[in-house]
Design a protein around this motif. Structure first.
Motif, PDB file in Angstrom:
ATOM      1  N   ASN A 185       3.920  85.871 131.784  1.00 21.98           N
ATOM      2  CA  ASN A 185       2.665  85.159 131.549  1.00 21.98           C
ATOM      3  C   ASN A 185       2.021  84.858 132.895  1.00 21.98           C
ATOM      4  O   ASN A 185       2.590  84.154 133.722  1.00 21.98           O
ATOM      5  CB  ASN A 185       2.954  83.868 130.776  1.00 21.98           C
ATOM      6  CG  ASN A 185       1.738  83.019 130.563  1.00 21.98           C
ATOM      7  OD1 ASN A 185       1.061  82.622 131.505  1.00 21.98           O
ATOM      8  ND2 ASN A 185       1.467  82.713 129.301  1.00 21.98           N
ATOM      9  N   ILE A 186       0.816  85.360 133.104  1.00 23.31           N
ATOM     10  CA  ILE A 186       0.157  85.254 134.411  1.00 23.31           C
ATOM     11  C   ILE A 186      -0.068  83.795 134.816  1.00 23.31           C
ATOM     12  O   ILE A 186       0.090  83.456 135.985  1.00 23.31           O
ATOM     13  CB  ILE A 186      -1.162  86.065 134.456  1.00 23.31           C
ATOM     14  CG1 ILE A 186      -1.739  86.127 135.879  1.00 23.31           C
ATOM     15  CG2 ILE A 186      -2.194  85.514 133.498  1.00 23.31           C
ATOM     16  CD1 ILE A 186      -0.987  86.999 136.832  1.00 23.31           C
ATOM     17  N   SER A 187      -0.409  82.935 133.879  1.00 25.04           N
ATOM     18  CA  SER A 187      -0.643  81.521 134.231  1.00 25.04           C
ATOM     19  C   SER A 187       0.642  80.865 134.718  1.00 25.04           C
ATOM     20  O   SER A 187       0.644  80.147 135.723  1.00 25.04           O
ATOM     21  CB  SER A 187      -1.184  80.749 133.019  1.00 25.04           C
ATOM     22  OG  SER A 187      -2.421  81.260 132.640  1.00 25.04           O
ATOM     23  N   PHE A 188       1.729  81.099 134.011  1.00 23.56           N
ATOM     24  CA  PHE A 188       3.023  80.545 134.424  1.00 23.56           C
ATOM     25  C   PHE A 188       3.415  81.080 135.795  1.00 23.56           C
ATOM     26  O   PHE A 188       3.819  80.328 136.681  1.00 23.56           O
ATOM     27  CB  PHE A 188       4.107  80.891 133.392  1.00 23.56           C
ATOM     28  CG  PHE A 188       5.473  80.427 133.799  1.00 23.56           C
ATOM     29  CD1 PHE A 188       5.867  79.113 133.575  1.00 23.56           C
ATOM     30  CD2 PHE A 188       6.360  81.290 134.425  1.00 23.56           C
ATOM     31  CE1 PHE A 188       7.132  78.678 133.966  1.00 23.56           C
ATOM     32  CE2 PHE A 188       7.621  80.868 134.820  1.00 23.56           C
ATOM     33  CZ  PHE A 188       8.004  79.548 134.589  1.00 23.56           C
TER      34      PHE A 188
ATOM     35  N   LYS B  99       1.529  82.364 138.193  1.00 30.23           N
ATOM     36  CA  LYS B  99       0.667  81.836 139.254  1.00 30.23           C
ATOM     37  C   LYS B  99       1.077  80.415 139.627  1.00 30.23           C
ATOM     38  O   LYS B  99       1.116  80.068 140.807  1.00 30.23           O
ATOM     39  CB  LYS B  99      -0.807  81.870 138.832  1.00 30.23           C
ATOM     40  CG  LYS B  99      -1.426  83.227 138.955  1.00 30.23           C
ATOM     41  CD  LYS B  99      -2.905  83.193 138.632  1.00 30.23           C
ATOM     42  CE  LYS B  99      -3.504  84.566 138.834  1.00 30.23           C
ATOM     43  NZ  LYS B  99      -4.946  84.574 138.639  1.00 30.23           N
ATOM     44  N   ASP B 100       1.384  79.597 138.626  1.00 35.50           N
ATOM     45  CA  ASP B 100       1.802  78.212 138.881  1.00 35.50           C
ATOM     46  C   ASP B 100       3.098  78.151 139.676  1.00 35.50           C
ATOM     47  O   ASP B 100       3.197  77.423 140.666  1.00 35.50           O
ATOM     48  CB  ASP B 100       1.971  77.431 137.571  1.00 35.50           C
ATOM     49  CG  ASP B 100       0.654  77.080 136.913  1.00 35.50           C
ATOM     50  OD1 ASP B 100      -0.397  77.174 137.579  1.00 35.50           O
ATOM     51  OD2 ASP B 100       0.676  76.721 135.715  1.00 35.50           O
TER      52      ASP B 100
ATOM     53  N   ASN C 269       0.298  92.602 134.199  1.00 34.21           N
ATOM     54  CA  ASN C 269      -0.538  91.649 134.938  1.00 34.21           C
ATOM     55  C   ASN C 269      -1.357  92.332 136.021  1.00 34.21           C
ATOM     56  O   ASN C 269      -2.496  91.954 136.270  1.00 34.21           O
ATOM     57  CB  ASN C 269       0.320  90.552 135.581  1.00 34.21           C
ATOM     58  CG  ASN C 269       0.822  89.541 134.585  1.00 34.21           C
ATOM     59  OD1 ASN C 269       0.321  89.444 133.475  1.00 34.21           O
ATOM     60  ND2 ASN C 269       1.827  88.789 134.987  1.00 34.21           N
TER      61      ASN C 269
ATOM     62  N   ASN D 165      -5.386  91.919 135.993  1.00 33.00           N
ATOM     63  CA  ASN D 165      -5.901  90.891 136.894  1.00 33.00           C
ATOM     64  C   ASN D 165      -6.368  91.362 138.266  1.00 33.00           C
ATOM     65  O   ASN D 165      -7.104  90.644 138.929  1.00 33.00           O
ATOM     66  CB  ASN D 165      -4.834  89.815 137.093  1.00 33.00           C
ATOM     67  CG  ASN D 165      -4.536  89.088 135.814  1.00 33.00           C
ATOM     68  OD1 ASN D 165      -5.302  88.246 135.388  1.00 33.00           O
ATOM     69  ND2 ASN D 165      -3.437  89.440 135.160  1.00 33.00           N
TER      70      ASN D 165
END
Length: 166
Positions: free
Chosen positions: A7-10, A12-13, A59, A63
């Protein structure tokens, strides 16, 4: 590796939290001899790609855009039965550095199942991504630092190298 890493959001975080230690890692690696860096990074590249599934992720395709070379343009346009100039006009923009990149993200050739519709003809940068198995990998360490927030494999490679004391 947990599926949440795809998951790209996870990613990145978590990569943001590790940015300082990853920058230090890159700095330490750059002090080593080129062959030693290659050996360290490539070893972990092959280990990580035993269990990372790019098709779960994509990803990179969703992205970021690869640099599209003139050779890529000719090869892909021929495959698509287009003139190179038409391919450029339809799919590409020039970035700040004067390189061609895709106009949009995700990649216009990414299918719903994360397969690439032009896989056999894809840009060289796509074929080489994430650049962690290349010779003279030191040339791509700064790029790998950025990619650690996009690619679970690069993130994991960095974590494995750090766990060895680098």
């Amino acid at each position: 590796m947990n599926d949440e890493f795809y998951n790209i959001s996870f990613l990145k975080d978590i990569a943001k939290k590790k940015k300082k230690s990853n920058k230090k890692l890159v700095s330490r690696l750059k002090k080593l001899k080129s062959r030693e860096i290659d050996s360290i990074v490539q070893k972990h590249h092959y280990e990580v790609f035993e269990y990372v599934d790019c098709l779960k992720c994509a990803n990179c395709c969703k992205n970021i855009s690869p640099i599209i070379t003139d050779r890529d343009i000719v090869r892909i346009a021929k495959h698509l039965k287009m003139r190179a100039i038409d391919f450029i006009q339809k799919y590409l923009n020039m970035d700040e550095e004067g390189d061609y990149v895709y106009k949009q993200a995700p990649c216009p050739f990414l299918l719903d199942d994360n397969y690439c519709s032009i896989y056999e003809f894809r840009p060289k940068a796509c074929a080489e991504y994430p650049h962690t198995d290349r010779v003279r990998v030191y040339q791509a360490l700064d790029l790998s630092l950025k990619n650690s927030a996009v690619c679970p494999a690069v993130y994991e490679i960095f974590e494995k190298i750090k766990s060895q004391g680098y």
